[in-house]
Design a protein around this motif. Structure first.
Motif, PDB file in Angstrom:
ATOM      1  N   ASP A  14      -4.386  15.177 -14.006  1.00 53.13           N
ATOM      2  CA  ASP A  14      -5.340  15.019 -15.108  1.00 53.13           C
ATOM      3  C   ASP A  14      -4.710  14.461 -16.378  1.00 53.13           C
ATOM      4  OD1 ASP A  14      -7.258  16.089 -13.457  1.00 53.13           O
ATOM      5  OD2 ASP A  14      -7.027  18.124 -14.236  1.00 53.13           O
ATOM      6  N   ALA A  15      -3.392  14.299 -16.389  1.00 52.57           N
ATOM      7  CA  ALA A  15      -2.714  13.883 -17.620  1.00 52.57           C
ATOM      8  C   ALA A  15      -1.849  12.642 -17.441  1.00 52.57           C
ATOM      9  CB  ALA A  15      -1.858  15.042 -18.128  1.00 52.57           C
ATOM     10  N   VAL A  16      -2.171  11.798 -16.471  1.00 50.39           N
ATOM     11  CA  VAL A  16      -1.399  10.572 -16.247  1.00 50.39           C
ATOM     12  C   VAL A  16      -1.643   9.616 -17.406  1.00 50.39           C
ATOM     13  CG1 VAL A  16      -1.139   8.548 -14.747  1.00 50.39           C
ATOM     14  CG2 VAL A  16      -1.461  10.806 -13.741  1.00 50.39           C
ATOM     15  N   PRO A  17      -0.578   9.155 -18.068  1.00 49.79           N
ATOM     16  CA  PRO A  17      -0.755   8.175 -19.156  1.00 49.79           C
ATOM     17  C   PRO A  17      -1.453   6.918 -18.641  1.00 49.79           C
ATOM     18  CG  PRO A  17       1.483   9.029 -19.145  1.00 49.79           C
ATOM     19  CD  PRO A  17       0.821   9.534 -17.891  1.00 49.79           C
ATOM     20  N   ALA A  27       0.829  -1.209   0.000  1.00 53.11           N
ATOM     21  CA  ALA A  27       0.000   0.000   0.000  1.00 53.11           C
ATOM     22  C   ALA A  27       0.863   1.259   0.000  1.00 53.11           C
ATOM     23  CB  ALA A  27      -0.931  -0.005   1.208  1.00 53.11           C
ATOM     24  N   LYS A  28       1.926   1.245   0.784  1.00 51.39           N
ATOM     25  CA  LYS A  28       2.835   2.400   0.846  1.00 51.39           C
ATOM     26  C   LYS A  28       3.509   2.624  -0.513  1.00 51.39           C
ATOM     27  CE  LYS A  28       6.807   4.150   3.392  1.00 51.39           C
ATOM     28  NZ  LYS A  28       7.785   3.887   4.436  1.00 51.39           N
ATOM     29  N   ILE A  29       3.976   1.555  -1.135  1.00 55.57           N
ATOM     30  CA  ILE A  29       4.632   1.656  -2.446  1.00 55.57           C
ATOM     31  C   ILE A  29       3.631   2.136  -3.493  1.00 55.57           C
ATOM     32  CG2 ILE A  29       5.675   0.307  -4.311  1.00 55.57           C
ATOM     33  CD1 ILE A  29       6.992  -1.409  -2.084  1.00 55.57           C
ATOM     34  N   SER A  30       2.441   1.568  -3.489  1.00 59.75           N
ATOM     35  CA  SER A  30       1.422   1.959  -4.460  1.00 59.75           C
ATOM     36  C   SER A  30       1.049   3.433  -4.316  1.00 59.75           C
ATOM     37  CB  SER A  30       0.181   1.087  -4.281  1.00 59.75           C
ATOM     38  OG  SER A  30      -0.806   1.461  -5.206  1.00 59.75           O
ATOM     39  N   CYS A  31       0.854   3.887  -3.100  1.00 56.34           N
ATOM     40  CA  CYS A  31       0.513   5.302  -2.874  1.00 56.34           C
ATOM     41  C   CYS A  31       1.662   6.215  -3.289  1.00 56.34           C
ATOM     42  CB  CYS A  31       0.169   5.535  -1.406  1.00 56.34           C
ATOM     43  SG  CYS A  31      -1.423   4.861  -0.948  1.00 56.34           S
ATOM     44  N   SER A  32       2.878   5.833  -2.961  1.00 58.80           N
ATOM     45  CA  SER A  32       4.037   6.646  -3.320  1.00 58.80           C
ATOM     46  C   SER A  32       4.191   6.756  -4.835  1.00 58.80           C
ATOM     47  CB  SER A  32       5.317   6.057  -2.718  1.00 58.80           C
ATOM     48  OG  SER A  32       5.255   6.113  -1.316  1.00 58.80           O
ATOM     49  N   LEU A  33       4.052   5.631  -5.521  1.00 58.33           N
ATOM     50  CA  LEU A  33       4.177   5.637  -6.981  1.00 58.33           C
ATOM     51  C   LEU A  33       3.046   6.426  -7.636  1.00 58.33           C
ATOM     52  CD1 LEU A  33       5.311   1.978  -7.695  1.00 58.33           C
ATOM     53  CD2 LEU A  33       6.663   4.064  -7.928  1.00 58.33           C
ATOM     54  N   THR A  34       1.836   6.249  -7.142  1.00 58.74           N
ATOM     55  CA  THR A  34       0.692   6.979  -7.688  1.00 58.74           C
ATOM     56  C   THR A  34       0.889   8.477  -7.506  1.00 58.74           C
ATOM     57  OG1 THR A  34      -0.760   5.100  -7.240  1.00 58.74           O
ATOM     58  CG2 THR A  34      -1.826   7.227  -7.584  1.00 58.74           C
ATOM     59  N   TRP A  35       1.373   8.884  -6.330  1.00 59.95           N
ATOM     60  CA  TRP A  35       1.635  10.290  -6.055  1.00 59.95           C
ATOM     61  C   TRP A  35       2.724  10.824  -6.985  1.00 59.95           C
ATOM     62  CZ3 TRP A  35       6.021  12.902  -4.560  1.00 59.95           C
ATOM     63  CH2 TRP A  35       5.856  14.230  -4.178  1.00 59.95           C
ATOM     64  N   LEU A  36       3.819  10.080  -7.115  1.00 59.87           N
ATOM     65  CA  LEU A  36       4.942  10.506  -7.950  1.00 59.87           C
ATOM     66  C   LEU A  36       4.509  10.688  -9.408  1.00 59.87           C
ATOM     67  CD1 LEU A  36       7.978  11.097  -8.275  1.00 59.87           C
ATOM     68  CD2 LEU A  36       8.312   8.627  -8.573  1.00 59.87           C
ATOM     69  N   VAL A  37       3.768   9.728  -9.941  1.00 61.80           N
ATOM     70  CA  VAL A  37       3.314   9.808 -11.327  1.00 61.80           C
ATOM     71  C   VAL A  37       2.361  10.991 -11.506  1.00 61.80           C
ATOM     72  CG1 VAL A  37       1.944   8.618 -13.094  1.00 61.80           C
ATOM     73  CG2 VAL A  37       3.681   7.361 -11.822  1.00 61.80           C
ATOM     74  N   ALA A  38       1.461  11.197 -10.544  1.00 63.13           N
ATOM     75  CA  ALA A  38       0.527  12.330 -10.630  1.00 63.13           C
ATOM     76  C   ALA A  38       1.272  13.661 -10.583  1.00 63.13           C
ATOM     77  CB  ALA A  38      -0.502  12.254  -9.505  1.00 63.13           C
ATOM     78  N   LYS A  39       2.314  13.760  -9.772  1.00 64.29           N
ATOM     79  CA  LYS A  39       3.107  14.989  -9.703  1.00 64.29           C
ATOM     80  C   LYS A  39       3.914  15.194 -10.983  1.00 64.29           C
ATOM     81  CE  LYS A  39       2.048  16.811  -5.844  1.00 64.29           C
ATOM     82  NZ  LYS A  39       1.289  18.039  -5.842  1.00 64.29           N
ATOM     83  N   ALA A  40       4.437  14.122 -11.526  1.00 60.25           N
ATOM     84  CA  ALA A  40       5.284  14.226 -12.720  1.00 60.25           C
ATOM     85  C   ALA A  40       4.487  14.626 -13.958  1.00 60.25           C
ATOM     86  CB  ALA A  40       6.012  12.901 -12.963  1.00 60.25           C
ATOM     87  N   PHE A  41       3.283  14.083 -14.106  1.00 61.79           N
ATOM     88  CA  PHE A  41       2.507  14.326 -15.316  1.00 61.79           C
ATOM     89  C   PHE A  41       1.323  15.265 -15.106  1.00 61.79           C
ATOM     90  CE2 PHE A  41       4.604  10.285 -16.177  1.00 61.79           C
ATOM     91  CZ  PHE A  41       5.090  10.502 -17.446  1.00 61.79           C
ATOM     92  N   GLY A  42       0.965  15.509 -13.855  1.00 62.48           N
ATOM     93  CA  GLY A  42      -0.259  16.249 -13.552  1.00 62.48           C
ATOM     94  C   GLY A  42      -1.374  15.250 -13.349  1.00 62.48           C
TER      95      GLY A  42
END
Length: 133
Positions: free
Chosen positions: A47-50, A30-45
């Motif tokens: 609303d624009a996550v591939p 859960a910690k890894i999933s949340c961290s990765l989801t947050w990182l991807v959302a910050k990197a791409f925005g």
């Protein structure tokens, strides 16, 4: 007045994930999933996550969970860290963050040190295969 009456009649529905007991809950995953989801959302925005990065894990034919190869590639190449770091830090530097060391140094300049169990994380740690989450 008519709008308020209509709003009361409409109900919003949300999909609620199944709640697992503490015995079956995987805190590390859960910690890894949340961290990765947050990182991807910050990197791409947010609303624009591939689409291929929206969920960082997949399950194989044996129902074992694995990190998706595109996510692993982006983590090892530092692209996600550089994109997110540049947006979050908005550093005074003219040049963008390029590579793991640049991100680590930019964080250190802000007083944030990347550690793993009281040991500083290095570029070698972030590029190792398999990825050490």
């Amino acid at each position: 007045m008519g709008d308020a009456a209509e709003d009361r009649g409409m109900r919003r529905t949300f999909i609620v994930p199944a709640i697992k007991s503490f015995d079956h809950y995987d805190f590390t995953r859960a910690k890894i999933s949340c961290s990765l989801t947050w990182l991807v959302a910050k990197a791409f925005g947010s609303d624009a996550v591939p689409e291929e990065l929206a969920e960082p894990f997949y399950r194989d034919q044996y129902n074992q969970e694995h990190l998706k190869p595109p996510v692993a590639c982006l983590l090892q190449s530092a692209e996600l860290y550089c994109r997110a770091g540049s947006l979050i830090l908005r550093s005074d530097a003219v040049k963008p963050l390029l590579g793991h060391n640049a991100v680590i140094q930019a964080l250190a300049q802000k007083g944030l040190y990347v550690t793993d169990q009281d040991r500083l994380v290095t570029e070698r740690d972030l590029t190792s295969t398999p990825i050490n989450m």
